[in-house]
Design a protein around this motif. Structure first.
Motif, mmCIF file in Angstrom:
data_model
loop_
_atom_site.group_PDB
_atom_site.id
_atom_site.type_symbol
_atom_site.label_atom_id
_atom_site.label_comp_id
_atom_site.label_asym_id
_atom_site.label_seq_id
_atom_site.Cartn_x
_atom_site.Cartn_y
_atom_site.Cartn_z
ATOM 1 N N SER A 58 38.844 32.565 39.487
ATOM 2 C CA SER A 58 38.823 31.379 40.350
ATOM 3 C C SER A 58 38.360 30.158 39.562
ATOM 4 N N GLY A 59 37.368 30.366 38.680
ATOM 5 C CA GLY A 59 36.861 29.249 37.882
ATOM 6 C C GLY A 59 37.672 29.083 36.605
ATOM 7 N N SER A 60 37.243 28.136 35.810
ATOM 8 C CA SER A 60 37.923 27.835 34.548
ATOM 9 C C SER A 60 37.756 29.016 33.579
ATOM 10 N N VAL A 61 38.887 29.532 33.047
ATOM 11 C CA VAL A 61 38.835 30.676 32.108
ATOM 12 C C VAL A 61 38.423 30.140 30.732
ATOM 13 N N GLN A 62 37.283 30.652 30.250
ATOM 14 C CA GLN A 62 36.696 30.086 29.028
ATOM 15 C C GLN A 62 36.822 30.997 27.804
ATOM 16 N N VAL A 63 36.883 32.300 28.017
ATOM 17 C CA VAL A 63 36.950 33.239 26.876
ATOM 18 C C VAL A 63 38.096 34.221 27.100
ATOM 19 N N VAL A 64 38.977 34.340 26.100
ATOM 20 C CA VAL A 64 40.010 35.400 26.134
ATOM 21 C C VAL A 64 39.956 36.124 24.782
#
Length: 1193
Positions: free
Chosen positions: A71-77
């Motif tokens: 739902s929030g901003s995806v910061q780590v992949v």
């Protein structure tokens, strides 16, 4: 390397990206952004064209899946390549593990701590463990199947980054304040990392990225830096291991966002923004560095904010997250490669080896030769040769044979030369090498020189290889070696023309403000580019500075055309420009052409990463611009060809290109599909004209665009149509003498079919030519064609289909040639069958030997005629495997007894050697015997030595040895019977010697003298030659002594007391052979038994007077004498007859060897052999002589 932007993919709804990651194994690209955006993309090239492979192939999205869950901003992949899993995290701390199922991505696991946000996640190198760090200091290590292994709270620390060591034993935690802490894999603190790159900086810094290359693609060189830590202020350090005290420090001068290593740890990409000098605004850049901190390239990227970078698995592309776009950039790596003599040479690293694996791939035969080179720096090729430049291991011993002249200079300057240039041929065999002190950053090769340059100086080596030497040059080689073979020049030096006898490397280290950045050379000129943009032109081989040119940009790549009239320059930004080195002839025609084609000084092409001049035309070159190849003739471009290959060679209007990117995917198995030949337009047009219009029109077109390749094309087309006039003219134009001769030969042929058959053979259509010959009933021509081709199997078939007088010789030749074919391939069994039919005895012998078929070899020896030249070879073959008898037969058959004897000696078959030497009356038998006898005596084989001498009829030598053995046995107090036998044998040998001397004298006299005279002569010779009179004269004395010693004892025990005493008294004459103690002890016993106490008394007196006895023994004899003679008076019971030593003038009275008594009769028996006597009535009881055991006559 060269890099350029190639593709842009927009994210819908202008959602800004926060991170990007490229799966190196499967090729998936994951990108995360605002509002829970998570997409997985996959780029795949879809084309059926073989030539369109690699980066040149059009790539389309084969997957574009949106993953919903955040739902929030995806910061780590982050990817787990080994288990095909994707792990993602958003600003709310939610972690999702995704898995691939039937071509789509699905949620597998979810985890949410609800306390803090995840700042970084990292899988270890084998994909078994993941480490997750939260902003509040929490650390969790979990397994791939979702189980928690351990967790830890790092209190008082804000975490920002995490990285595993390649061996998964160490964890690095990057803190928000810029610290890096080192922990073990169980979460125990070890130490804080020393950050050297932040010295002289002020203000707060944060870590932009930590990436520890795991070594999965090998290392650039042993102990290569692989751990990169970069800070947002642009400072970066690259370390060999976690507590490296001397890291490589870089100041990138940019605001860094993220960093990442490529697939093999050779390039570090640093992304961020750079503030321009004159403008306030920033622009996005990616800087590329080597592990040693050298800057390679800068890529400018449009957009406002760059947030992430991902390398493709093969290192040929990078993906960049910028605003709401993913930009893709293609990379043309600087492979270590070259092309010489139809061979592609390339190097790659393996994870399991420290060295570079250098492959020499012969593209013509598809053969591969591999060599391993430590710390390889570059591969440079030219003509038939290849130069490998590498660093020298400090501990490695140097083996340069040609360093004597300058050795004292070098030793005073430096202990170890740091670099080596190895000159190899096209299969990787080293032909020569040179150790140098300057770092060969730039290397170029001409037909005669190797030129290597560092940043400050350049070094010339005039190399020589044996193949290039002519008869006249052979004598000069040593002189040239000592003179100007090696020279070193500093780039700022004004005195260049000098030819030093030895290179002085000391001057090569003076620093310069304007370093060298590129070099190239032809046979006439050397071009050196400098970082300021100036270019120096020197003449070769004198190395005089002719001219300096000034350019606007720094040259990255230089290349001179085939006649050294024009220089091509590719600068650091990928812009290709041309520079005329010589003023061109200004005829009207050429000036028109020049004006129509354009001025070379105004020629410019962008995004160029490779170019190659034609080897045979100074106005023709090919260049690579992004993924297109352009060919320029007189600065006029042809239509481009889509390819991403590296240009190997441009010759005969054909460009040979190699798809190195494809080869490097599986470097151990290079494929011919990765070699592409492109024909340029004039060649394609000429071929089309010939095929579709006709030879006359094509001839006119080629006249207007002349080139030897086009004339050859026309000649071949004319030959096909039997247009001999045009063919001859075309062959003349392309200077093909063999072609002209062939046309003349065709002109002399009468029939059309014959001409067609010859043309078919000329174009290698041999089956067709043979069929034509057979249709014309010319089997002889078909056979001769196959003979020329070396196809002897077909020759044999053709010969068997017909018959003719000359066929027998040809048939034999064919059988032998097929035998050779099999023998070359070591198929000896097959070869034997054909050699037998071809009656080739030489090769047959070789095959039998290789097959270890010694029976066959023996049969061959029997078949061969005497004195055949092959017999000695066969003898040698037998000798090498220890088959002495067979070798002797072979040598004797070819009348080489000396060789036969030598082989016997070599194989320790001395008996046979002696036998042969005696049979063939060889003079050298004496030294041979001595040699062998010595050999036997050394091994304590005395009796074998006696036997050897006896067989060789060297009776006296044998006798001497035998006497020696008998004397030794006497000392050992061996059984008397054995000693007697040894003395008899020795005496028999002396008798044989007498006989030999006598017969040799008789043969010499040849009947002229009487027998008595010859016997006398023999005795005289014997007397003269005899060294040891005792042996010759008293040969039987030892045998007699022991004979009578044994006889006396036998008579005593049998009760013949008087005879025993008489025999014992006779023994007194042999004190020199039998110990006196034994003689007189025996006499005393016999006399006492015979009651002859007077004789017994004399024996005791003798015993008591012996000095050899011990005092105790003396005392014992005295006591015994006292005991005997107190009982018996020392008188004989009856008068004894003393043996007389002489009997009148005849001399000594003979003793009977049967009884031991003196013989007083006139008639008695004498032995033929030992010449001893016996009473006739006594000897009649015996069949053999009691002394020498020869039969009684």
């Amino acid at each position: 390397m060269f890099i350029y932007l190639s593709k842009k993919i927009a994210i819908p709804n202008n959602i800004h990206l926060k991170c990007v990651s490229w799966n190196k194994d499967q090729g998936f690209i994951a990108c995360g952004g605002d509002d829970g955006l998570l997409r997985v993309l996959k780029l795949e090239s879809q084309t059926d064209d073989v030539k369109l492979r690699g980066l040149a192939a059009p790539s389309n999205l084969s997957m574009n899946q949106t993953l919903e869950g955040h739902s929030g901003s995806v910061q780590v992949v982050t990817w787990n390549e080994q288990y095909e899993k994707l792990t993602t995290s958003d600003q709310n701390g939610l972690i999702i593990v995704w898995m691939l199922y039937k071509g789509a991505w699905y949620e597998e696991m979810i985890n949410n701590r609800n306390k803090s946000v995840v700042r970084s996640m990292s899988w270890n190198s084998d994909g078994q463990k993941i480490c997750i760090v939260y902003e509040d200091g929490a650390v969790i290590v979990g397994s791939v199947d979702g189980n928690r292994i351990w967790g830890k709270e790092l209190k008082g620390n804000q975490l920002a980054h995490v990285a595993w060591s390649p061996d998964s034993k160490i964890l690095l935690f990057g803190m928000a304040n810029g610290e890096v802490q080192i922990y073990d894999n169980q979460g125990n603190f070890i130490m804080k990392m020393t950050i050297s790159c932040l010295s002289n900086t002020t203000g707060a810094v944060s870590i932009a990225g930590i990436h520890w290359y795991a070594g999965s693609g090998g290392y650039v060189e042993p102990d290569c830096p692989c751990l990169a830590i970069c800070f947002d202020n642009g400072r970066c350090q690259i370390m060999r291991y976690q507590n490296d005290e001397n890291p490589v420090c870089i100041d990138t001068m940019m605001n860094v966002v993220s960093i990442q290593w490529n697939h093999c740890g050779s390039v570090l990409a640093v992304t961020g923004s750079l503030r321009s000098a004159n403008m306030e605004k920033e622009f996005n850049v990616v800087q590329f560095y080597t592990p040693f901190g050298e800057h390679l390239r800068t890529l400018k990227v449009p957009g406002k904010h760059m947030t992430g970078i991902g390398w493709e698995g093969g290192g040929l592309r990078i993906g960049l997250a910028v605003d709401s776009y993913i930009y893709f950039a293609n990379i043309r790596p600087d492979y270590k490669w070259g092309y010489c003599c139809n061979t592609v040479v390339y190097a790659y690293t393996k994870p399991e080896r420290q060295e570079y694996c250098v492959v020499f791939w012969d593209t013509r035969n598809n053969d591969k030769f591999v060599k391993y080179v430590k710390s390889l720096m570059s591969i440079t090729t030219s003509g038939d040769f290849c130069i490998l430049a590498s660093k020298v291991d400090e501990t490695q011993p140097q083996e340069d044979a040609e360093l004597e002249s300058g050795s004292h200079l070098r030793v005073t300057y430096t202990e170890v030369q740091k670099y080596v240039l190895i000159l190899c041929n096209s299969i990787g065999t080293p032909l020569d090498s040179k150790y140098i002190d300057i770092e060969p950053l730039f290397v170029t090769v001409t037909k005669t020189h190797v030129i290597a340059a560092s940043k400050e100086a350049f070094y010339l080596w005039q190399y020589r290889v044996a193949k290039k030497l002519t008869a006249l040059e052979v004598n000069q080689v040593t002189k040239i070696k000592k003179e100007g073979r090696e020279r070193v020049y500093h780039i700022d030096s004004s005195t260049l023309g000098s030819s030093d006898s030895s290179p002085d490397f000391a001057k090569a280290f003076t620093a310069t403000r304007d370093p060298i950045c590129s070099i190239t050379a032809s046979d006439k000129v050397l071009i050196v580019g400098r970082e300021s943009g100036s270019i120096h032109r020197y003449s070769l081989p004198n190395v005089d500075l002719i001219q300096k040119y000034t350019l606007n940009n720094r040259a990255y790549y230089l290349s001179v055309n085939c006649n050294s009239s024009r220089l091509a320059i590719i600068d650091i930004a990928g812009v290709l420009t041309l520079l005329d080195l010589e003023v061109r002839a200004s005829s009207d025609n050429s000036s028109e052409k020049q004006s129509s084609a354009g001025d070379p000084s105004k020629f410019e092409r962008k995004d160029v990463w490779d170019m190659k001049w034609a080897n045979d035309n100074p106005d023709l070159f090919a260049m690579m611009e992004k993924t297109r190849m352009y060919v320029f003739r007189n600065l006029d471009p042809e239509e481009p060809i889509q390819t991403s290959g590296y240009i190997c060679n441009f010759e005969d209007l054909e460009i040979k290109s190699v798809l190195l990117d494809e080869i490097m995917k599986d470097p151990e198995r290079p494929n011919k599909d990765n070699l592409i030949n492109f024909e340029i337009r004039s060649l394609r047009d000429s071929r089309a004209l010939i095929e579709k219009v006709g030879i006359e029109e094509a001839s006119q077109f080629i006249e207007d665009n002349p080139h030897p390749r086009l004339w050859r094309l026309l000649a071949e087309a004319a030959l096909q149509k039997l247009d001999l006039k045009t063919a001859e003219q075309a062959f003349v134009r392309c200077k093909d003498y063999q072609g002209i001769e062939f046309v003349k030969r065709l002109g002399n042929l009468q029939t059309e079919p014959m001409k067609q058959a010859e043309v078919a053979a000329y174009f290698s259509r041999f089956e067709e030519a043979e069929r034509m010959y057979l249709d014309m009933d010319r089997r002889d021509l078909a056979i001769s064609l196959r003979i020329k081709l070396g196809d002897w199997f077909r020759v044999l078939q053709l010969l068997k289909t017909g018959s003719g007088d000359s066929d027998d010789a040809l048939l034999k030749q064919a059988y032998n040639a097929i035998g050779d074919y099999f023998a070359d391939r070591q198929k000896w069994v097959n070869a034997v069958q054909y050699y037998l039919q071809g009656q080739n005895q030489e090769r047959l012998a070789e095959c039998y030997y290789m097959l270890e078929d010694y029976d066959g070899l023996e049969k061959l020896t029997a078949i061969l005629p005497e004195t055949h030249k092959l017999l000695p070879e066969i003898g040698q073959m037998f000798a090498t495997v220890g088959m002495c008898e067979q070798a002797v037969k072979a040598y004797l058959k070819c009348n080489q007894p000396k060789a036969a004897v030598d082989i016997c000696v070599h194989l320790n078959q001395w008996n046979r050697a002696v036998e042969l030497a005696r049979t063939h009356n060889m003079k050298e038998i004496k030294p041979l015997l001595s040699k062998y006898a010595l050999h036997l005596l050394e091994k304590n084989k005395n009796l074998e030595a006696v036997e050897l001498y006896r067989k060789a009829h060297h009776f006296l030598d044998a006798a001497k040895l035998m006497f020696k053995i008998a004397d030794e046995e006497v000392k050992k107090r061996t059984r008397p019977l054995r000693v007697k036998k040894l003395y008899v044998l020795a005496a028999r040998l002396v008798e044989d010697y007498h006989e030999q001397v006598k017969t040799s004298q008789q043969s010499k006299s040849k009947g002229k003298k009487s027998e008595a005279k010859s016997a006398l002569a023999g005795l005289l010779e014997e007397d003269a030659s005899s060294l040891d009179n005792r042996i010759v004269d008293d040969a039987w004395r030892g045998a007699e002594a022991y004979h009578f010693f044994l006889l006396a004892q036998r008579q005593l025990y049998e009760g013949y007391m008087e005879n025993a005493m008489q025999t014992a008294m006779h023994l007194c004459e042999y004190e020199d052979i039998i110990p006196p103690v034994e003689i007189y002890s025996l006499l005393a016993v016999c006399a006492a038994a015979n009651r002859a106490f007077s004789t017994c008394s004399q024996a005791f007196i003798k015993l008591e007077s012996l000095e050899s006895l011990e005092p105790e023994q003396h005392q014992a004899y005295e006591d015994l004498a006292l005991e005997i003679f107190t009982k018996h008076s020392p008188k004989d019971s009856r008068v004894m007859e003393r043996p007389r030593s002489s009997g009148g003038p005849e001399g000594k009275v003979p003793t009977c060897i049967v009884t031991g008594l003196p013989i007083h009769e006139y008639q008695f028996w004498m032995c033929n052999v030992c010449k001893h006597c016996a009473l006739e009535q006594e000897i009649s009881k015996y069949n053999c002589c009691p002394l020498c055991h020869s039969p009684v006559a």
